[in-house]
Design an enzyme around this catalytic site. Structure first.
Site, short mmCIF file in Angstrom:
data_model
loop_
_atom_site.label_atom_id
_atom_site.label_comp_id
_atom_site.label_asym_id
_atom_site.label_seq_id
_atom_site.Cartn_x
_atom_site.Cartn_y
_atom_site.Cartn_z
N GLY A 211 9.63 -2.62 -9.62
CA GLY A 211 10.17 -1.40 -9.02
C GLY A 211 10.59 -1.65 -7.59
O GLY A 211 10.78 -2.78 -7.16
N ASN A 212 10.74 -0.57 -6.83
CA ASN A 212 11.08 -0.69 -5.41
C ASN A 212 10.41 0.45 -4.64
O ASN A 212 9.69 1.27 -5.23
CB ASN A 212 12.60 -0.71 -5.21
CG ASN A 212 13.26 0.53 -5.79
OD1 ASN A 212 12.99 1.65 -5.37
ND2 ASN A 212 14.15 0.32 -6.77
N HIS A 213 10.65 0.49 -3.33
CA HIS A 213 9.92 1.43 -2.47
C HIS A 213 10.60 2.79 -2.30
O HIS A 213 10.18 3.58 -1.46
CB HIS A 213 9.75 0.80 -1.08
CG HIS A 213 8.89 -0.43 -1.07
ND1 HIS A 213 7.56 -0.40 -1.44
CD2 HIS A 213 9.17 -1.72 -0.75
CE1 HIS A 213 7.05 -1.63 -1.33
NE2 HIS A 213 8.01 -2.44 -0.93
N SER A 214 11.62 3.09 -3.09
CA SER A 214 12.30 4.37 -2.92
C SER A 214 11.33 5.53 -3.18
O SER A 214 10.60 5.54 -4.17
CB SER A 214 13.48 4.47 -3.89
OG SER A 214 14.06 5.75 -3.84
N ALA A 279 17.65 4.47 -6.44
CA ALA A 279 17.58 3.02 -6.23
C ALA A 279 17.20 2.39 -7.57
O ALA A 279 16.02 2.17 -7.87
CB ALA A 279 16.55 2.69 -5.16
#
Length: 401
Positions: A211-214, A279
């Site tokens: 995943g990502n930090h959005s 994102a």
């Protein structure tokens, strides 16, 4: 722009300048505004509910509960307002506002407010000049609130200096100017806006993911602002802690890029504006383990495959939709954003750089540049609520061409 028909929530805290609020209420009512007053308990030492209620033509609240045991809902008060004005705003109330010290109806209402907030501070000159007050005002500005600075003059203490609450005429004109510049009420009426928000999570096994930090804050702010302008909003969000209570926003929760793609195209043919702020993960594991992968070897190799490009697909299938993309870059920012605008058949693209302090994932603020094929516009660092207004103002300007 007149304040006629606007819903003005005036929040009075416990300072001697509260006596001026009578004039402010009278002036708003004369201009055709609907005024609701709330107070802190301490403010009742300076003004009475009877006088404020007589002028506003509405009951005035200072407690969560009425005399008959009814609940004065801070949530309903907050959602009712087009703007909230905290005047006078004492040092104590200001501190509670920016640090979350929620111990009265005024602060609870403020913390539930989705509308623009104006702050008219009033205190003695040493308090106004104190570093803690200066920091708190800066923090309030970083939230996107509008500060109406205290004026110079004679203070209740007998001292002369800056600390007097701005005059009612100044507060009124500031609010009128705000509506002139920012009033886009019902400008999206009859339009359907689809917004994607947050990250996507691509499963590795039942407990792990890529995943990502959005955080989804930008997309949720856009959804609230589009709804405020009268649009029907379809908000498709990946995993996010953000919440939304607006009945005009239809929230759909998804997890992966493939789920988001499918959900987008359930609605795509029927929308007028598409804003892809999510994102989306570029890659996903080729195989998802059915059981939790045990830690055995020193190294673990996971084969990744490219996810579907949701924004590119939206661009390819575009018929009448106005399409907005986002680009988060760390190098060659403008060049990459313009390339994305062209390759994905977008009408405009919003660029933010991780190099800009206060911009990007998780922050409450953002700093953007907007590009079309022929235009470029830069904006200062602002709260994500204000950034949402800037983006939708720009969309409006393009639709009017």
């Amino acid at each position: 722009m007149s304040v006629s028909g606007k819903k003005i929530l005036i929040a009075v805290s416990g300072g001697i300048a509260a006596y001026k609020i009578h004039f402010l209420i009278r002036d708003f009512v004369k201009k055709g505004a609907e005024v609701q007053v709330i107070m802190t308990p301490d403010s009742e030492h300076f003004v009475t509910k009877l006088s404020l209620s007589t002028l506003s033509k509405k009951p005035v609240y200072s407690d969560f509960y009425g005399d008959n045991g009814s609940w004065n809902s801070h949530v309903e008060l907050a959602l009712w307002a087009d703007v909230m004005i905290v005047a006078p705003c004492t040092a104590n109330t200001l501190s509670k506002m920016v640090h979350g010290g929620c111990d009265n109806l005024l602060i609870a209402t403020y913390m539930s407010a989705k509308c623009p907030v104006f702050i008219a501070p009033a205190m003695d000159l040493d308090m106004y000049a104190h570093p803690s007050t200066k920091n708190n005002l800066k923090l309030a500005e970083s939230f996107g609130h509008i500060i109406i600075p205290a004026e110079n003059g004679e203070l209740a203490s007998g001292l002369i200096g800056q600390g007097r609450m701005a005059e009612p005429a100044t507060i009124l004109s500031t609010v009128e100017e705000f509506f002139t510049e920012n009033d886009h009420t019902k400008s999206f009426e009859g339009k359907t806006v689809l917004i994607t928000a947050g990250p996507t999570y691509e499963a590795i096994d039942p407990v792990r993911f890529i995943g990502n930090h959005s955080s989804g804050k930008m997309g949720f702010s856009l959804a609230e602002e589009a709804s405020r302008r009268g649009a029907r909003v379809i908000l498709i969000s990946g995993p996010s802690a953000q919440t939304i209570s607006d009945p005009n926003v239809e929230l759909h929760k998804v997890t992966s890029a493939k789920e988001m793609l499918a959900k987008v195209f359930e609605f795509y043919d029927r929308i007028d504006i598409g804003i892809a702020s999510a994102a989306v993960a570029d890659y996903a594991p080729k195989e998802v383990a059915k059981e939790k992968i045990k830690k055995n070897d020193e190294n673990l190799t996971i084969e990744l495959v490219k996810n579907p490009d949701i924004l590119k697909t939206m661009g390819e299938k575009k018929t009448h939709q106005f399409l907005v993309g986002f680009a988060l870059e760390t190098q060659n920012e403008e060049q990459n954003a313009k390339g994305k605008l062209e390759k994905k058949n977008l009408d405009m693209i919003v660029l933010n750089s991780l190099r800009d302090e206060g911009a990007g994932f998780k922050n409450d603020t953002n700093k953007i540049k907007i590009f079309t094929k022929t235009e470029k516009k830069e904006f200062d660092l602002k709260s994500k609520g204000e950034v949402a207004r800037d983006i939708l103002n720009f969309v409006e300007s393009q639709l009017l061409k």
